[in-house]
Scaffold this motif. Structure first.
Motif, mmCIF file in Angstrom:
data_model
loop_
_atom_site.group_PDB
_atom_site.id
_atom_site.type_symbol
_atom_site.label_atom_id
_atom_site.label_comp_id
_atom_site.label_asym_id
_atom_site.label_seq_id
_atom_site.Cartn_x
_atom_site.Cartn_y
_atom_site.Cartn_z
ATOM 1 N N SER A 82 -55.983 77.995 -21.435
ATOM 2 C CA SER A 82 -56.580 79.300 -21.714
ATOM 3 C C SER A 82 -57.869 79.451 -20.911
ATOM 4 N N ARG A 83 -58.317 80.701 -20.824
ATOM 5 C CA ARG A 83 -59.617 80.961 -20.195
ATOM 6 C C ARG A 83 -60.717 80.278 -20.993
ATOM 7 N N ALA A 84 -60.591 80.295 -22.307
ATOM 8 C CA ALA A 84 -61.604 79.682 -23.169
ATOM 9 C C ALA A 84 -61.699 78.184 -22.911
ATOM 10 N N GLU A 85 -60.561 77.512 -22.739
ATOM 11 C CA GLU A 85 -60.585 76.080 -22.442
ATOM 12 C C GLU A 85 -61.282 75.837 -21.110
ATOM 13 N N LEU A 86 -60.970 76.662 -20.117
ATOM 14 C CA LEU A 86 -61.599 76.533 -18.800
ATOM 15 C C LEU A 86 -63.115 76.707 -18.924
ATOM 16 N N ASP A 87 -63.540 77.780 -19.569
ATOM 17 C CA ASP A 87 -64.973 78.037 -19.725
ATOM 18 C C ASP A 87 -65.668 76.908 -20.483
#
Length: 132
Positions: A82-87
């Motif tokens: 997810s984008r959240a994991e990346l961030d």
């Protein structure tokens, strides 16, 4: 047996590198670790990194060791769920001492950003949107 990816990275200070990657949430397998190397688990059962002291790494090669802060031979790319994991990984890397060379890039279908670890190795994190 499943195919696995195991890559080796030369590091200047093994304990500092272990601490850096532990701060990102990666674990280590003590069975394959020792004074000269640490076996890091990136993705259980499939992707691993052997962090090796520079001296130990040199024992496997017959040409000069590239200094990652001066030149790059590879960019390690890791997909995120997810984008959240990346961030979150970028934030943890930054807090642990990584250099963030550029802001995140949002291409709509793909979102990515990278960091340079404490030894200068480049890591790129990428999330791709599921097909519509």
């Amino acid at each position: 047996m499943n195919k696995q990816i195991i890559f080796n990275l030369a590091v200047k200070d093994l304990e500092k590198s272990r601490a850096f990657f532990a701060a990102l949430g990666f674990g280590f397998n003590p069975q394959y670790s020792g004074e000269q190397s640490a076996f890091m688990v990136v993705v259980e059962d499939s992707i691993f990194v052997m962090l090796m002291t520079e001296a130990f790494f040199r024992s496997f090669i017959d040409k000069p060791l590239a200094q990652a802060r001066e030149a790059n031979e590879v960019i390690i790319c890791l997909s995120c769920e997810s984008r959240a994991e990346l961030d979150d990984l970028i934030a943890r890397a930054s807090a642990a001492g990584a250099r963030i060379p550029h802001p995140p890039e949002d291409h709509g279908f793909m979102y990515d950003q990278g960091f340079e670890d404490i030894d200068g190795h480049l890591w790129n994190l990428v999330w791709t949107a599921p097909p519509a």
